[in-house]
Design an enzyme around this catalytic site. Structure first.
Site, PDB file in Angstrom:
ATOM      1  N   ARG A  57       0.823  -1.221   0.000  1.00 29.34           N
ATOM      2  CA  ARG A  57       0.000   0.000   0.000  1.00 29.34           C
ATOM      3  C   ARG A  57       0.854   1.267   0.000  1.00 29.34           C
ATOM      4  NH1 ARG A  57      -1.554   3.307   3.788  1.00 29.34           N
ATOM      5  NH2 ARG A  57      -1.331   1.830   5.488  1.00 29.34           N
ATOM      6  N   TYR A 109     -11.685  16.842 -18.475  1.00 29.74           N
ATOM      7  CA  TYR A 109     -12.569  15.698 -18.231  1.00 29.74           C
ATOM      8  C   TYR A 109     -13.638  16.114 -17.213  1.00 29.74           C
ATOM      9  CZ  TYR A 109     -13.978  11.237 -16.201  1.00 29.74           C
ATOM     10  OH  TYR A 109     -14.716  10.193 -15.722  1.00 29.74           O
ATOM     11  N   ASP A 181      -2.560  17.357 -17.784  1.00 26.51           N
ATOM     12  CA  ASP A 181      -3.155  16.039 -18.036  1.00 26.51           C
ATOM     13  C   ASP A 181      -2.798  15.658 -19.475  1.00 26.51           C
ATOM     14  OD1 ASP A 181      -4.836  13.916 -18.741  1.00 26.51           O
ATOM     15  OD2 ASP A 181      -6.439  14.565 -17.406  1.00 26.51           O
ATOM     16  N   LYS A 206      -6.465   4.676 -20.050  1.00 26.55           N
ATOM     17  CA  LYS A 206      -6.666   4.955 -21.481  1.00 26.55           C
ATOM     18  C   LYS A 206      -5.506   4.376 -22.309  1.00 26.55           C
ATOM     19  CE  LYS A 206     -10.370   7.144 -20.149  1.00 26.55           C
ATOM     20  NZ  LYS A 206     -10.248   7.282 -18.717  1.00 26.55           N
TER      21      LYS A 206
HETATM   22  N1  PLP Z   1      -8.277  12.606 -17.543  1.00 23.05           N
HETATM   23  C1  PLP Z   1      -8.882  12.381 -18.713  1.00 23.05           C
HETATM   24  C2  PLP Z   1      -8.483  13.192 -19.900  1.00 23.05           C
HETATM   25  C3  PLP Z   1      -9.888  11.425 -18.816  1.00 23.05           C
HETATM   26  O1  PLP Z   1     -10.493  11.214 -19.994  1.00 23.05           O
HETATM   27  C4  PLP Z   1     -10.256  10.684 -17.662  1.00 23.05           C
HETATM   28  C5  PLP Z   1     -11.317   9.655 -17.708  1.00 23.05           C
HETATM   29  O2  PLP Z   1     -12.016   9.497 -18.683  1.00 23.05           O
HETATM   30  C6  PLP Z   1      -9.602  10.951 -16.461  1.00 23.05           C
HETATM   31  C7  PLP Z   1      -8.620  11.904 -16.434  1.00 23.05           C
HETATM   32  C8  PLP Z   1      -9.945  10.167 -15.207  1.00 23.05           C
HETATM   33  O3  PLP Z   1      -9.372   8.903 -15.318  1.00 23.05           O
HETATM   34  P1  PLP Z   1      -9.905   7.555 -14.577  1.00 23.05           P
HETATM   35  O4  PLP Z   1     -11.204   7.175 -15.220  1.00 23.05           O
HETATM   36  O5  PLP Z   1      -8.792   6.578 -14.802  1.00 23.05           O
HETATM   37  O6  PLP Z   1     -10.059   7.924 -13.145  1.00 23.05           O
END
Ligand code: PLP
Length: 389
Positions: A57, A109, A181, A206
């Site tokens: 952990r 997102y 991101d 992704k």
């Molecule tokens: N950042 C982007 C650009 C995303 O498309 C997503 C989810 O679709 C996230 C962050 C969040 O990721 P997670 O679903 O792995 O928590």
């Protein structure tokens, strides 16, 4: 002096631990705890003087640390931390570095916008969400004390691009950090740390995972910056199971091959769709007419596998098109081998109010495609039959 290995070589070899049994990559250690030869040896690992294994952990597990080292190498950062999801990475990032206020620039997102706009303010954390790069408003937020700037480029679902180098310089002038991101681009197409960003975030669910079969998140940056984030990760229990780390390491070995094919397929679809009478607009950074095309050529080395079509006829036409797709699956998420289509208003931005979606230029007719690794001609044929229906 031998030079450093290039990107594809690092995808395969970076971070791998020598294995006494001869495995060419780090084996999966499901173990939750590790034994030590002495009390002093244990203390040295706990207090960080000696690298080692301790408790899963805490992330001190060879399978987890091996993939973290690989990820750090791919993004060009000193250190990487693996999380249970992209949202876990985002929340620990905001808790660790957002106490003086966070500025989110442009589209992001929906879950990230929800966290920043609704959840964190309940805990007294301030987040200002700017619509795009509004330099004066960013200056005002930084003057007011915000010390973390966050952005997504290309952004979800408009593919809007932001200039990482320019925003990093603006943030640094106030002593603030820039976190990017990089989920949509991946380190194959864009490396934010080389452009001046301080931290990079991924939903590894992704493209990094790439097969729609794992959920994970990543933060990469200087070790000193990740230390505070690591404390939050530990306390909130956000370290994934070693199985996930092993699956992710497996996926990263083929990342450049996959992303190059995603790029190529998306470009072919964008070019086929830009002339389609039922498509009002194609949003894709690889198209010459896309507003961010010049910036994309400057800061990206490939244009990615996501594109958004604006279907003529709005919501009803977009829903009908989605329902008629046969090969391309109606599913949220992105970055897997199989092509997916989704209506942002229905899924990624479901929790974003209609008013806020309009403010952000997210229309009801938008159909976002995560272009997979199938033959592009089959994907184009599926879209054509769905649009014709
Ligand atoms: N950042 C982007 C650009 C995303 O498309 C997503 C989810 O679709 C996230 C962050 C969040 O990721 P997670 O679903 O792995 O928590």
């Amino acid at each position: 002096m031998p030079r450093d290995p290039l990107f594809s070589t690092r995808c395969i070899h970076a971070g791998e631990r020598p294995d006494p049994q001869g495995s060419p990559f780090t084996p999966l250690y499901r173990t939750t705890t590790f034994r030590h030869d002495s009390a002093q040896g244990l203390l040295d690992v706990i207090e960080g003087r000696v690298p080692g294994n301790l408790y899963t952990r805490y992330g001190l597990n060879p399978t987890i640390q091996s993939v973290e080292d690989k990820l750090a190498s791919l993004e060009g950062g000193e250190r990487a931390l693996l999380f249970t999801s992209g949202m876990a990475a985002a929340s620990s990032l905001f808790f660790a570095h957002g106490r003086d206020g966070i500025v989110c620039i442009g589209d992001a997102y929906g879950g990230t916008l929800d966290l920043l706009g609704e959840r964190l303010p309940q805990l007294g954390l301030r987040a200002d969400c700017l619509l795009g790069h509004e330099p004066d408003r960013l200056d005002a937020c930084l003057r007011a004390g915000s010390r973390l700037v966050f952005l997504e480029t290309p952004a979800n679902p408009t593919l809007h691009l932001l200039d990482i180098r320019a925003i990093a310089e603006q943030a640094h002038a106030y002593g603030a950090l820039l976190a990017v991101d990089n989920t949509f681009a991946t380190p194959v197409n864009q490396r934010p740390l080389e452009l001046g960003a301080d931290l990079v975030l991924h939903s590894a669910t992704k493209y990094l995972g790439g097969h729609s079969d794992l959920t994970a998140g990543v933060l990469v940056g200087a070790a000193a910056l990740l230390e505070a984030t690591n404390d939050w990760r530990k306390c909130l229990g956000q370290v994934p199971a070693p199985d996930t780390a092993a699956l992710l390491a497996r996926s990263l070995r083929t990342l450049p091959l996959r992303v190059r094919q995603h790029n190529e397929n998306a470009q072919a679809i964008a070019e086929a769709m830009r002339r389609h009478p039922r498509v009002r607009r194609v949003l894709y950074p690889g198209l010459a007419e896309f507003p961010g095309h010049a910036l994309a050529k400057r800061q990206m080395s490939g244009f990615g596998g996501i594109l958004t079509l604006e279907i003529d006829g709005g919501w009803a036409a977009a829903v009908a098109t989605l329902d008629r797709l046969r090969l391309i699956a109606n599913a949220p998420s992105l970055g897997g081998a199989e092509s997916l289509a989704t209506l942002p208003a229905l899924t990624t931005h479901h929790d974003t109010s209609a008013e806020e979606r309009t403010r952000r230029g997210i229309t009801d007719g938008m159909l976002r495609l995560s272009v997979g690794l199938e033959d592009a001609a089959d994907l184009i044929a599926d879209l054509e039959q769905a649009l014709a229906g």
